[in-house]
Design an enzyme around this catalytic site. Structure first.
Site, PDB file in Angstrom:
ATOM      1  N   HIS A   1      18.233  53.540 -41.714  1.00 24.04           N
ATOM      2  CA  HIS A   1      17.160  53.055 -42.587  1.00 24.04           C
ATOM      3  C   HIS A   1      16.562  51.756 -42.044  1.00 24.04           C
ATOM      4  CE1 HIS A   1      18.087  56.149 -45.506  1.00 24.04           C
ATOM      5  NE2 HIS A   1      19.364  55.889 -45.257  1.00 24.04           N
TER       6      HIS A   1
ATOM      7  N   ASP B   1      10.240  49.939 -38.079  1.00 22.08           N
ATOM      8  CA  ASP B   1       9.137  50.574 -37.359  1.00 22.08           C
ATOM      9  C   ASP B   1       7.852  50.229 -38.122  1.00 22.08           C
ATOM     10  OD1 ASP B   1       7.198  52.251 -36.304  1.00 22.08           O
ATOM     11  OD2 ASP B   1       8.515  53.982 -36.166  1.00 22.08           O
TER      12      ASP B   1
ATOM     13  N   ARG C   1       5.062  52.903 -38.549  1.00 21.31           N
ATOM     14  CA  ARG C   1       5.408  53.872 -39.589  1.00 21.31           C
ATOM     15  C   ARG C   1       5.244  53.282 -40.981  1.00 21.31           C
ATOM     16  NH1 ARG C   1       9.816  53.620 -42.828  1.00 21.31           N
ATOM     17  NH2 ARG C   1      10.697  55.563 -43.649  1.00 21.31           N
TER      18      ARG C   1
ATOM     19  N   GLY D   1      13.106  62.523 -50.446  1.00 15.62           N
ATOM     20  CA  GLY D   1      13.910  61.871 -49.423  1.00 15.62           C
ATOM     21  C   GLY D   1      13.629  60.392 -49.416  1.00 15.62           C
TER      22      GLY D   1
ATOM     23  N   ASP E   1      16.969  61.637 -53.307  1.00 15.08           N
ATOM     24  CA  ASP E   1      17.650  61.687 -52.018  1.00 15.08           C
ATOM     25  C   ASP E   1      19.052  62.254 -52.223  1.00 15.08           C
ATOM     26  OD1 ASP E   1      16.953  59.842 -49.198  1.00 15.08           O
ATOM     27  OD2 ASP E   1      18.838  60.945 -49.381  1.00 15.08           O
TER      28      ASP E   1
ATOM     29  N   GLU F   1      15.823  70.744 -53.759  1.00 17.52           N
ATOM     30  CA  GLU F   1      16.000  72.160 -54.073  1.00 17.52           C
ATOM     31  C   GLU F   1      16.856  72.363 -55.319  1.00 17.52           C
ATOM     32  OE1 GLU F   1      15.205  71.720 -49.707  1.00 17.52           O
ATOM     33  OE2 GLU F   1      16.489  70.701 -51.161  1.00 17.52           O
TER      34      GLU F   1
ATOM     35  N   GLU G   1       8.448  60.867 -46.143  1.00 20.34           N
ATOM     36  CA  GLU G   1       8.456  60.621 -44.703  1.00 20.34           C
ATOM     37  C   GLU G   1       9.444  61.613 -44.123  1.00 20.34           C
ATOM     38  OE1 GLU G   1       9.496  60.163 -41.612  1.00 20.34           O
ATOM     39  OE2 GLU G   1      10.077  58.053 -41.550  1.00 20.34           O
TER      40      GLU G   1
ATOM     41  N   GLU H   1      15.062  68.619 -37.827  1.00 24.12           N
ATOM     42  CA  GLU H   1      15.709  68.338 -39.113  1.00 24.12           C
ATOM     43  C   GLU H   1      15.232  69.259 -40.224  1.00 24.12           C
ATOM     44  OE1 GLU H   1      15.798  64.318 -40.446  1.00 24.12           O
ATOM     45  OE2 GLU H   1      16.247  63.535 -38.464  1.00 24.12           O
TER      46      GLU H   1
ATOM     47  N   HIS I   1       9.614  54.622 -33.688  1.00 23.22           N
ATOM     48  CA  HIS I   1      11.022  55.000 -33.514  1.00 23.22           C
ATOM     49  C   HIS I   1      11.166  56.479 -33.181  1.00 23.22           C
ATOM     50  CE1 HIS I   1      10.681  56.548 -37.636  1.00 23.22           C
ATOM     51  NE2 HIS I   1      11.807  57.181 -37.422  1.00 23.22           N
TER      52      HIS I   1
END
Length: 383
Positions: free
Chosen positions: A74, A80, A83, A107, A129, A158, A172, A181, A327
């Site tokens: 993190h 970054d 970002r 997330g 998350d 989900e 993100e 991923e 990154h």
């Protein structure tokens, strides 16, 4: 994807040139992103664990989620600036779509994007998350006196429930080579479960590019070194050195000077319409003409968009070699041996990226390429 150098381009468009209803119905970069519903009976504030237990996770899933419990991942993402500041700028730019509205952060990690949305005036933000970092995210929310707006949900998107439609989804989700991923599937799930017709998704679009590159320094450092080691001929090590150095994709930062041709778009993603099924396998034929003489070392991927976005004022987060480094860097697929090409020489073939049956978060890469009358196949797995 050519032997030793790489150039990668990719893009995310952070904003809605068009807002449409979706189709209904390692280095690990992120712990699973999820979302959850307010329980029936009124608004709840603060940390919530879904009442319904999630389905059993595989060992791969557990390892993935656990990897995002580590603060170092993190820290790297937040530091970054390209970002993080692009996301912050997008939230400011589309504040009129966020103020007074309900947002899901798929997330959420440490919760920074959720907090940006709350500060932009969101009525309520569900920060989801599956990683244990959600516990710290809730503490961050409380420390900033935002528990009345930001609801942290510890679980996968989900599996959790949100008992209302949402106006905005922010996430993100991008991995190396954009699709590594397989987190985009969680964004699609959130969209199909909760997004209102006409709702906003940030980012709205992304594009994965590839291009042949040259990188003679990498070959010199990793391979040519063995030809003369303190005066000893150790060239017998070359086959093993090539296999160890170039069997798997390499995440590196290269410059625009390494790129031999204009890039080719491998996959365009429209986050309003993309389906989980179409992300399982992506195939693209390509044909390049080298703009200079050199040795092709590899093909490179990323998600910067070189084409003009649909909207003239859309924000673009670029990972192209010619832009400021991120990154994500670039993902290079090195050939075991460089291919010498002349100016205007054609390089053509096809690339297939498919989710691994071993672990859907891994990417199988099947690269076919031909140049100068010679044909090759390179297969690799991004783990």
């Amino acid at each position: 994807m050519l032997p030793s150098s790489g150039s990668s381009n990719g893009h995310q468009q952070l904003g809605p040139p068009e807002r449409r209803l979706g189709l209904g119905g390692s280095r690990y970069r992120k712990g699973s992103r999820g979302s959850s519903r307010e329980s029936r009976g009124g608004a709840h504030h603060g940390f919530r664990v879904p009442e319904r237990a999630p389905p059993p996770c595989t060992e791969f899933d557990r390892a993935y989620f656990q990897s995002y419990s580590h603060i170092g991942i993190h820290e790297e993402m937040i530091k970054d600036r390209v970002r993080t500041e692009t996301y912050k700028a997008a939230i400011t730019k589309y504040q009129n779509f966020i103020a007074g509205k309900v947002v899901v952060d798929v997330g959420c990690g440490t919760g920074i994007l959720s907090i940006f949305c709350a500060l932009a005036g969101a009525k309520r933000v569900y920060a989801v998350d599956a990683s244990d970092i959600a516990v710290q995210a809730n503490e961050v929310v409380k420390a900033n006196n935002l528990s009345d707006k930001v609801i942290v949900l510890h679980g996968r998107v989900e599996d959790v429930d949100i008992e209302e439609e949402v106006d905005v989804i922010i996430s993100e989700w991008m991995g190396y080579m954009l699709l590594y991923e397989s987190m985009l599937g969680s964004v699609v799930t959130a969209r199909d479960r909760w997004l209102k017709p006409g709702g906003l998704i940030l980012p709205s679009h992304a594009t994965l590019f590839m291009a042949p590159v040259t990188n003679s320094e990498r070959y010199s450092e990793s391979i040519d070194f063995w030809r003369n080691v303190y005066g000893i001929d150790m060239s017998a090590m070359l086959p093993l050195a090539k296999q160890c150095a170039f069997e798997e994709p390499s995440v590196e930062t290269i410059s625009g000077e390494n790129v031999l041709t204009w890039p080719c778009a491998v996959k365009h993603v429209d986050c309003y319409t993309v389906t989980i099924q179409e992300l399982e396998s992506v195939t693209r034929k390509y044909k390049f003409a080298s703009m200079m003489q050199g040795n092709i070392a590899s093909n490179s991927h990323g998600f910067n968009q070189r084409k003009k976005p649909k909207s003239d004022d859309a924000l673009v987060l670029s990972t192209a070699p010619e832009d400021a480094p991120t990154h994500w860097q670039q993902t290079l697929i090195y050939f075991y041996d460089p291919i010498e090409v002349k100016q205007d020489q054609v390089i053509e073939g096809s690339i297939t990226l498919s989710q691994s049956k071993e672990n859907s978060r891994f990417l199988n890469i099947h690269l076919e390429y031909a140049s100068g009358g010679r044909c090759f196949v390179k297969e690799s797995v991004m783990r």
